[in-house]
Design an enzyme around this catalytic site. Structure first.
Site, PDB file in Angstrom:
ATOM      1  N   ALA A 157      16.093  -5.976 -21.098  1.00 58.12           N
ATOM      2  CA  ALA A 157      17.552  -5.857 -21.257  1.00 58.12           C
ATOM      3  C   ALA A 157      17.910  -5.610 -22.724  1.00 58.12           C
ATOM      4  O   ALA A 157      18.799  -4.806 -23.038  1.00 58.12           O
ATOM      5  CB  ALA A 157      18.240  -7.124 -20.743  1.00 58.12           C
ATOM      6  N   THR A 158      17.196  -6.285 -23.628  1.00 61.31           N
ATOM      7  CA  THR A 158      17.519  -6.092 -25.056  1.00 61.31           C
ATOM      8  C   THR A 158      17.090  -4.715 -25.555  1.00 61.31           C
ATOM      9  O   THR A 158      17.767  -4.102 -26.380  1.00 61.31           O
ATOM     10  CB  THR A 158      16.843  -7.156 -25.958  1.00 61.31           C
ATOM     11  N   LYS A 159      15.955  -4.234 -25.046  1.00 64.73           N
ATOM     12  CA  LYS A 159      15.436  -2.948 -25.539  1.00 64.73           C
ATOM     13  C   LYS A 159      16.297  -1.791 -25.014  1.00 64.73           C
ATOM     14  O   LYS A 159      16.500  -0.789 -25.707  1.00 64.73           O
ATOM     15  CB  LYS A 159      13.962  -2.803 -25.135  1.00 64.73           C
ATOM     16  N   SER A 187       6.353  -7.757 -41.780  1.00 62.98           N
ATOM     17  CA  SER A 187       5.163  -8.496 -42.233  1.00 62.98           C
ATOM     18  C   SER A 187       3.974  -8.332 -41.311  1.00 62.98           C
ATOM     19  O   SER A 187       2.838  -8.550 -41.717  1.00 62.98           O
ATOM     20  CB  SER A 187       5.505  -9.991 -42.368  1.00 62.98           C
ATOM     21  N   SER A 220      11.637   0.182 -27.119  1.00 58.36           N
ATOM     22  CA  SER A 220      10.395   0.058 -26.327  1.00 58.36           C
ATOM     23  C   SER A 220      10.537   0.941 -25.101  1.00 58.36           C
ATOM     24  O   SER A 220      11.655   1.303 -24.712  1.00 58.36           O
ATOM     25  CB  SER A 220      10.208  -1.397 -25.900  1.00 58.36           C
ATOM     26  N   VAL A 240      16.911 -12.093 -38.827  1.00 58.87           N
ATOM     27  CA  VAL A 240      17.850 -11.055 -38.387  1.00 58.87           C
ATOM     28  C   VAL A 240      18.984 -11.598 -37.511  1.00 58.87           C
ATOM     29  O   VAL A 240      19.958 -10.888 -37.261  1.00 58.87           O
ATOM     30  CB  VAL A 240      17.134  -9.897 -37.630  1.00 58.87           C
ATOM     31  N   ASN A 245      13.438  -3.368 -36.861  1.00 61.09           N
ATOM     32  CA  ASN A 245      12.212  -3.453 -36.059  1.00 61.09           C
ATOM     33  C   ASN A 245      11.918  -4.848 -35.517  1.00 61.09           C
ATOM     34  O   ASN A 245      11.227  -4.978 -34.506  1.00 61.09           O
ATOM     35  CB  ASN A 245      11.045  -2.955 -36.928  1.00 61.09           C
ATOM     36  N   TYR A 265      13.657  -9.296 -22.208  1.00 58.41           N
ATOM     37  CA  TYR A 265      13.187  -8.351 -23.224  1.00 58.41           C
ATOM     38  C   TYR A 265      13.644  -6.925 -22.897  1.00 58.41           C
ATOM     39  O   TYR A 265      14.197  -6.208 -23.753  1.00 58.41           O
ATOM     40  CB  TYR A 265      11.655  -8.427 -23.302  1.00 58.41           C
TER      41      TYR A 265
END
Ligand code: NAP
Length: 259
Positions: free
Chosen positions: A159-161, A16, A143, A65, A91, A157
């Site tokens: 760590a997640t990417k 969106s 990222s 998600v 995404n 962040y």
């Protein structure tokens, strides 16, 4: 590339706004049938309407998600509306900034749940349908932050990417038997609603550290995602593509200034 995406059924999570909207717009521009999934249905519908007015095929559906049932419903919606599912663009992501000393465990969990677990849940929910596609594709938005670089305030962040890439490298092996490829786009700093919240000073400083001297556009990330989804990328899996204007390359600001 554009020809092979025509008529493909595509889900874009977080479609969106921002990068997801750019991805959805590029796919719709190539003639794909796009389902935009986000928590806020009104935003998703507004984006779908924009893409439809521009001549594309797009619709919206609400979904979080972090919730498997939501994503299973979204995947079924894509199949019901578009006759199947060929591409998942995983995404959706969040990036609240907090340094370790101020970062509370609850925020850590929210970021990990959305960005990392959300990637797994999106893939799991779409898998039964992607298996039926002749051109099954998963394109993850990772990222440069985490896999390649660091930035104060983004331990969670990053760590997640980086974690998304660990997920991708095993997922691409598991899903290869179904002919599904799994790849990741690693954006640098891209002009989005989310980035705008970080302020003008952040955007100016980041643009100055990029050899091409500007931030990226959402369409430039969309183009990379569309490439991974295209027939031309059929033999590419488990790979990353950095789209950052050269940001990670200079050894130092001095290297950039002396060019
Ligand atoms: P954004 O402008 O803030 O948009 C985020 C999108 O994700 C919105 O559509 C949002 O809609 C959706 N979303 C958030 N949480 C969700 C959830 N739990 N379930 C479903 N949808 C959810 O962000 P962006 O800058 O475009 O970032 C998108 C992706 O690009 C992220 O994965 C981010 O890590 C990555 N990225 C961004 C940049 C950048 O410079 N902007 C750089 C590198 C990587 P709702 O709130 O309605 O759910």
């Amino acid at each position: 590339m554009s020809a092979s995406l025509k008529g493909k059924s595509v889900i874009v999570t977080g479609g969106s706004k921002g990068i997801g909207k750019g991805i959805a717009s590029v796919f719709a521009g190539h003639g794909a049938k796009v389902l935009i999934v986000a928590r806020n249905l009104k935003d998703a519908e507004a984006t779908a309407l924009e893409l439809t007015k521009a001549g594309g095929t797009a619709s919206a559906c609400t979904g979080d998600v972090t919730k498997l049932a939501d994503m299973q419903a979204a995947a079924k919606t894509a199949v019901d509306r578009h006759g199947g599912l060929d591409v998942l663009c995983a995404n959706a992501g969040i990036f609240p900034q907090a340094k370790i000393e101020d970062l509370d465990p609850q925020t850590w969990d929210e970021v990990v749940d959305t960005n990392l677990k959300g990637t797994f849940i999106s893939v799991k929910a779409c898998l039964p349908y992607l298996k039926n596609s002749k051109q099954g594709r998963v394109v993850i938005t990772s990222s440069i932050t985490g896999p390649v670089t660091g930035y104060p305030g983004w331990t969670h962040y990053g760590a997640t990417k980086a974690g998304q890439l660990g997920f991708m490298r095993t997922a691409c092996i598991e899903l290869a038997k179904y002919g599904i490829t799994v790849n990741a786009v690693l954006p640098g700093n891209v002009i989005t609603e989310g980035l705008a919240n970080l302020g003008e000073e952040y955007q100016r400083t980041m643009a100055a550290s990029v050899p091409l001297k500007r931030l990226g556009t959402v369409a430039e990330i969309g183009n990379a995602a569309a490439f991974f989804a295209s027939a031309e990328a059929a033999y590419i899996t488990g790979q990353t593509l950095i789209v950052d204007g050269g940001q990670i390359v200079p050894e130092s600001l001095e290297a950039l200034a002396s060019a």
